[in-house]
Design an enzyme around this catalytic site. Structure first.
Site, short mmCIF file in Angstrom:
data_model
loop_
_atom_site.label_atom_id
_atom_site.label_comp_id
_atom_site.label_asym_id
_atom_site.label_seq_id
_atom_site.Cartn_x
_atom_site.Cartn_y
_atom_site.Cartn_z
N ASP A 1 0.84 -1.21 0.00
CA ASP A 1 0.00 0.00 0.00
C ASP A 1 0.87 1.26 0.00
OD1 ASP A 1 0.89 0.02 2.61
OD2 ASP A 1 -1.09 0.20 3.54
N GLU B 1 -1.13 -5.44 8.65
CA GLU B 1 -0.36 -4.74 9.68
C GLU B 1 -1.03 -4.96 11.04
OE1 GLU B 1 0.26 -0.61 8.85
OE2 GLU B 1 1.15 -1.00 6.88
N LYS C 1 -1.04 -9.53 3.23
CA LYS C 1 -0.28 -9.04 4.39
C LYS C 1 -1.16 -8.09 5.18
CE LYS C 1 3.13 -5.83 4.05
NZ LYS C 1 2.56 -4.75 4.91
N ASP D 1 -1.18 -6.37 -0.15
CA ASP D 1 -1.19 -5.65 1.12
C ASP D 1 -2.60 -5.15 1.43
OD1 ASP D 1 0.15 -4.67 3.29
OD2 ASP D 1 1.11 -3.01 2.24
N GLU E 1 9.32 -4.05 10.66
CA GLU E 1 9.67 -2.74 10.11
C GLU E 1 10.17 -1.80 11.21
OE1 GLU E 1 6.85 -0.99 7.41
OE2 GLU E 1 7.91 0.93 7.36
#
Ligand code: KIV
Length: 275
Positions: A54, A125, A123, A93, A192
């Site tokens: 993204d 977050e 994926k 994402d 990250e």
């Protein structure tokens, strides 16, 4: 399953391949892609994994952050990228607010990446708080890559691009989340902006691969945003980026030569004209 079958016979990288790579100590390579020609180049260069990130919202669309990106925009990009990919594992994402509102909406949206975009995985977050949702997705046949540490979709909560793992509380949350994501069935996770030693400790504490971005050298693999690593996106450059090319410079040179040729009446010539 033998070592040979950790890849599909056609050479495709699968979620199983990534787990095998970790066992074998082979570093996993991942880059983002947002379009067909770039995806084709990355795939034929032998990249293990392509993320339709993204980050497109920033490096393609020019937004300040990833928050405005929609599901329909991600599906458009995923379709384009998947048409260029024969071997790499394709991960879509899930954008901000595509999986937070309800479990049903999250599963429907995750499914769109596989059904419409031809991605092999999604994926998400988030840490231990989204483990129950991930468990459901995996149960329903949707492979999930986790993403902890700096989760850019929460930029308004953090207030800045922070480095994670500096306090004992953060470190414990990261370790606990990494285990929760593993137990929920994630096949890999992105770390990250995590301190290198903490990323190393997480990597040793889980059996699934960790893929770092700004998380030092101890992860099982590395990911970068393609536009950063080829020197195309020039608005800012995070410390963790290594720039391997000057694509912006190449484009600028080509465009100024084109302008010169058109203005001189040198283009188009006989070669570029019909008849
Ligand atoms: O969106 C993205 O490109 C990402 C990578 C930076 C891991 O999430």
């Amino acid at each position: 399953m033998s070592d040979q079958t950790s890849h599909k016979p056609d050479g495709r990288v699968t979620t199983r391949s990534l787990k095998r790579f970790k066992k074998d100590g082979k570093k996993i390579t991942m880059l983002t892609a947002y379009d067909y020609p770039t995806a084709k180049i990355l795939d034929s260069s032998g990249i293990d994994c392509i993320l339709i990130g993204d980050t497109a919202g920033v490096v393609v669309a020019g937004n300040e952050n990833t928050l405005p990106v929609t599901m329909d925009e991600m599906i458009f990009l995923t379709k384009a990228v998947s048409r260029g990919v024969k071997k790499a594992l394709l991960v879509g994402d899930m954008p901000f607010m595509s999986f937070q509102v309800s479990e049903a909406e999250a599963i429907r949206n995750a499914g769109r990446f596989l059904k419409e975009g031809a991605a092999a995985a999604v994926k998400l977050e988030g840490g231990s708080e989204i483990a129950p949702l991930i468990l459901k997705m995996v149960d329903f046949g949707i492979p999930v890559m986790g993403h902890i540490g700096l989760t850019p979709q929460s930029i308004n909560k953090f207030g800045a691009h922070l480095i994670f793992g500096k306090t004992e509380k953060q470190k414990n949350y990261l370790l606990q989340s990494a285990r929760a994501l593993q137990d929920a069935g994630c096949f890999a996770m992105v770390l990250e902006s995590v301190l290198p030693d903490v990323a190393g400790e997480i990597t040793e504490s889980v059996s699934i691969p960790t893929i770092g971005i700004g998380a030092g050298p101890h992860c099982d693999g590395q990911v970068l945003v393609i536009s950063d690593m080829i020197g195309l996106f020039e608005d800012f450059k995070p410390k963790f980026v290594r720039t391997y090319a000057d694509v912006a410079g190449i484009i600028r040179k080509a465009v100024s030569e084109y302008i010169r040729d058109v203005e001189k009446g040198d283009f188009p010539g006989e070669k570029e004209s019909y008849g």
